[in-house]
Motif scaffolding. Structure first.
Motif, short mmCIF file in Angstrom:
data_model
loop_
_atom_site.label_atom_id
_atom_site.label_comp_id
_atom_site.label_asym_id
_atom_site.label_seq_id
_atom_site.Cartn_x
_atom_site.Cartn_y
_atom_site.Cartn_z
N VAL A 200 -26.81 -21.92 31.73
CA VAL A 200 -26.70 -20.61 32.37
C VAL A 200 -26.39 -19.49 31.39
O VAL A 200 -26.13 -18.36 31.80
CB VAL A 200 -25.62 -20.63 33.49
CG1 VAL A 200 -26.00 -21.62 34.59
CG2 VAL A 200 -24.24 -20.95 32.93
N MET A 201 -26.41 -19.76 30.09
CA MET A 201 -26.09 -18.73 29.11
C MET A 201 -26.96 -17.49 29.28
O MET A 201 -26.50 -16.35 29.08
CB MET A 201 -26.24 -19.27 27.70
CG MET A 201 -25.12 -20.20 27.27
SD MET A 201 -23.56 -19.34 26.92
CE MET A 201 -23.95 -18.61 25.34
N GLY A 202 -28.22 -17.70 29.65
CA GLY A 202 -29.14 -16.58 29.80
C GLY A 202 -28.81 -15.66 30.96
O GLY A 202 -29.32 -14.53 31.03
N GLY B 43 -26.95 -13.93 49.21
CA GLY B 43 -28.16 -13.89 48.38
C GLY B 43 -27.97 -13.09 47.11
O GLY B 43 -28.88 -12.38 46.67
N ALA B 44 -26.81 -13.22 46.48
CA ALA B 44 -26.50 -12.42 45.30
C ALA B 44 -27.39 -12.77 44.11
O ALA B 44 -27.70 -13.94 43.88
CB ALA B 44 -25.03 -12.61 44.92
N LYS B 45 -27.77 -11.74 43.37
CA LYS B 45 -28.51 -11.92 42.12
C LYS B 45 -27.83 -11.21 40.95
O LYS B 45 -27.87 -11.70 39.83
CB LYS B 45 -29.95 -11.37 42.27
CG LYS B 45 -30.82 -12.18 43.20
CD LYS B 45 -32.22 -11.62 43.28
CE LYS B 45 -32.98 -11.74 41.96
NZ LYS B 45 -34.40 -11.30 42.08
N ARG B 46 -27.20 -10.06 41.24
CA ARG B 46 -26.54 -9.28 40.19
C ARG B 46 -25.05 -9.19 40.50
O ARG B 46 -24.67 -8.66 41.56
CB ARG B 46 -27.16 -7.87 40.10
CG ARG B 46 -28.53 -7.87 39.46
CD ARG B 46 -29.20 -6.52 39.58
NE ARG B 46 -28.41 -5.39 39.09
CZ ARG B 46 -28.30 -5.03 37.81
NH1 ARG B 46 -28.93 -5.73 36.87
NH2 ARG B 46 -27.58 -3.98 37.46
N PRO C 145 -29.58 -17.43 41.43
CA PRO C 145 -30.94 -17.93 41.15
C PRO C 145 -31.24 -17.85 39.65
O PRO C 145 -30.45 -17.30 38.86
CB PRO C 145 -31.83 -16.98 41.96
CG PRO C 145 -31.02 -15.73 42.12
CD PRO C 145 -29.59 -16.18 42.22
N ASP C 146 -32.39 -18.36 39.26
CA ASP C 146 -32.74 -18.43 37.85
C ASP C 146 -32.76 -17.05 37.18
O ASP C 146 -32.50 -16.93 35.99
CB ASP C 146 -34.10 -19.11 37.67
CG ASP C 146 -34.06 -20.60 37.99
OD1 ASP C 146 -32.94 -21.16 38.00
OD2 ASP C 146 -35.13 -21.19 38.22
N ASP C 147 -33.09 -16.02 37.95
CA ASP C 147 -33.13 -14.67 37.39
C ASP C 147 -31.85 -13.90 37.69
O ASP C 147 -31.83 -12.67 37.62
CB ASP C 147 -34.34 -13.90 37.92
CG ASP C 147 -34.35 -13.77 39.44
OD1 ASP C 147 -33.57 -14.48 40.11
OD2 ASP C 147 -35.14 -12.95 39.97
N GLY C 148 -30.78 -14.62 37.98
CA GLY C 148 -29.50 -13.97 38.26
C GLY C 148 -28.87 -13.39 37.00
O GLY C 148 -29.25 -13.73 35.86
N TYR C 149 -27.89 -12.50 37.23
CA TYR C 149 -27.25 -11.77 36.12
C TYR C 149 -25.77 -11.61 36.40
O TYR C 149 -25.38 -11.17 37.49
CB TYR C 149 -27.91 -10.40 35.96
CG TYR C 149 -27.23 -9.48 34.96
CD1 TYR C 149 -27.36 -9.69 33.59
CD2 TYR C 149 -26.47 -8.41 35.40
CE1 TYR C 149 -26.75 -8.84 32.68
CE2 TYR C 149 -25.85 -7.54 34.49
CZ TYR C 149 -26.00 -7.76 33.13
OH TYR C 149 -25.39 -6.92 32.23
N VAL C 150 -24.94 -11.96 35.41
CA VAL C 150 -23.49 -11.78 35.50
C VAL C 150 -23.05 -10.83 34.40
O VAL C 150 -23.19 -11.15 33.21
CB VAL C 150 -22.73 -13.11 35.35
CG1 VAL C 150 -21.22 -12.88 35.54
CG2 VAL C 150 -23.24 -14.17 36.31
#
Length: 234
Positions: free
Chosen positions: A124-126, A74-77, A97-102
């Motif tokens: 996914v640029m955002g 369930g990774a997001k960050r 997910p849509d609010d994920g961060y790399v």
């Protein structure tokens, strides 16, 4: 021509890192029945393969494996140390997910610019924060900003001499239960050849031993690609 026949005829001719212990025909079969590589990723991989250093990229089997892990936990960050052309970055971003961060760390404008149009096409640029500076500086800045214990996943695939430092920084940034994945830990088999003592081989061999003896993590070394060491923060 069926997908299976196509794969067998090519005998897995891609130039990404892969386990040499698996015969070409068997590897092609495994790919044919298990890898679902989206078109945008395939095209980025094919462009990457045209580069002189194209074999630095992970393969689609490993990308899909990482994608599955990200979804399972369930990774997001997430953190990526070593972007190259952004193929693994795109696998990661698509899995979040849509609010994920790399947090994507690299030093090369030339190589990372290859992947950016594909990131944009995939929408996914955002999710991707690409920072072009030495990763050790970026990670320390994030630590100093109070973000320890806030990331779910880290993928380390950069300069081997920096692996030990990246491992410690990423471990500090991960939450309990978060996962580090370190690439190239078999180094084409060189880690098991005691006659090989070049700096990169020695650095990887030392990190493998460090992770094995690290009671802060639960571990498994998976012989996918050029070897992937998984370490879950306890």
């Amino acid at each position: 021509m069926s997908k299976l026949t196509d794969w067998l005829s090519q005998a897995s001719g891609g130039n990404w890192s892969r386990n040499p212990a698996v015969a070409d025909t068997l590897f092609s079969y495994i790919e044919s029945v298990s890898v679902r590589e989206p078109d945008v990723l395939q095209r980025l991989r094919e462009e990457t393969n045209q580069l002189p250093d194209g074999n630095m990229a992970i393969g689609p089997d490993q990308g899909q494996f990482l994608s599955l892990i990200l979804k399972l936990i369930g990774a997001k960050r997430t953190i990526e140390v070593g972007v190259f052309t952004g193929y693994s970055t795109l696998w990661t971003a698509l899995a979040l997910p849509d609010d994920g961060y790399v947090l994507a760390c690299d030093v090369s404008q030339k190589f990372t610019s290859v992947g950016r149009p594909y990131w944009a096409e995939a929408g996914v640029m955002g999710k991707i924060d690409l920072i072009l500076r030495p990763a050790a500086h970026t990670l320390q800045e994030v630590i100093d900003d109070g973000q320890s214990d806030t990331f779910d996943f880290a993928f380390i695939d950069a300069d081997k001499s920096g692996y030990a430092g990246y491992y410690e920084q990423c471990l500090q940034l991960l939450r309990p239960g978060g996962l580090i994945a370190v690439d190239n830990v078999l180094w084409g088999g060189a880690v098991a050849d005691l006659s090989r003592n070049d700096p990169d081989t020695k650095a990887i061999r030392a990190l493998n031993g460090k992770i094995f003896n690290d009671d802060r993590v639960s571990i498994s070394l998976v012989p996918i690609g050029d070897g992937l060491f998984l370490a879950r923060k306890n």
